[in-house]
Design an enzyme around this catalytic site. Structure first.
Site: not given
Ligand code: AMP
Length: 199
Positions: A13, A88, A127, A139, A150
């Site tokens: 993404k 999400r 990564r 991360r 996740r």
């Molecule tokens: P990402 O960078 O999109 O993988 O997000 C990293 C983490 O941020 C996720 O594993 C969640 O803990 C939190 N997070 C990001 N976006 C959301 C969302 N739309 N709803 C809930 N938690 C989120």
């Protein structure tokens, strides 16, 4: 153009969003990036989100909905945006519909990048390895057991957005296992179709 990019961790993404930002002069709005910035800055949102992010758990809907709502009000979002990592859950998607309605905006397309779970695990591991080798921060939620959670959340919860957006005629699936260029071409074709729907 207003677009939702759906896809599990490691689906590509971020890579595709970066390209679309340049091509269309729109902004990328990643809730993950915004939450990580809030954690780093120690804001109240950051304090609430910190442990959940570390565990790979979802942050409460009302927090992410609020940060998205505030962000799309900003002048640089006027030309359009790519939502990356949001919505999400179906409840977030409903909240997004409501807040776009309130602002007299609508989504043009929802593009989902589809990648097999095994490929995702190895992409995220690679990564993390590349970042570590370059001396860059990795991360903590890219640890294999957290990535697993996740991905499971994506398959069990976020996947419910598929019928939600299919019903609205907005959902398009793209083979995220193709090369970066091929994925880009598939996305461009879907966006072109979304902007000039067949009569
Ligand atoms: P990402 O960078 O999109 O993988 O997000 C990293 C983490 O941020 C996720 O594993 C969640 O803990 C939190 N997070 C990001 N976006 C959301 C969302 N739309 N709803 C809930 N938690 C989120």
């Amino acid at each position: 153009m207003r677009l939702v990019l759906l896809g599990p961790p490691g689906a590509g993404k971020g890579t595709q969003a970066e390209r679309l930002v340049k091509k269309h002069g729109i902004i990328q709005l990643s809730t993950g990036d915004m939450l990580r910035a809030a954690v780093a800055a120690g804001t109240p949102v950051g304090l609430e989100a910190k442990d959940l992010i570390a565990k790979g758990a979802l942050v409460p809907d009302e927090i992410v909905v609020r940060i998205v709502s505030d962000r799309i009000e900003e002048p640089d979002a006027r030309n359009g945006f790519i939502l990356d990592g949001f919505p999400r859950t179906v409840s977030q998607a409903q909240a997004l519909d409501d807040l776009l309605d309130d602002k007299d905006m609508k989504l043009d397309a929802v593009v989902e990048l589809k990648v097999d779970d095994g490929v995702l695990m190895s992409r995220v591991e690679r990564r993390a390895g590349e970042l570590a080798a370059a001396g860059k921060p990795v991360r903590s939620d890219d640890a294999p057991e957290v990535v697993r959670r996740r991905i499971d959340d994506y398959n069990n919860v976020t996947s419910q957005l598929r019928p939600f957006y299919q019903e609205k005629g907005l959902h398009a699936a793209v083979d995220g296992m193709a090369s970066i260029e091929d994925v880009a071409a598939q996305i461009d074709a879907e966006l072109a179709a979304a902007r000039s729907p067949a009569t």
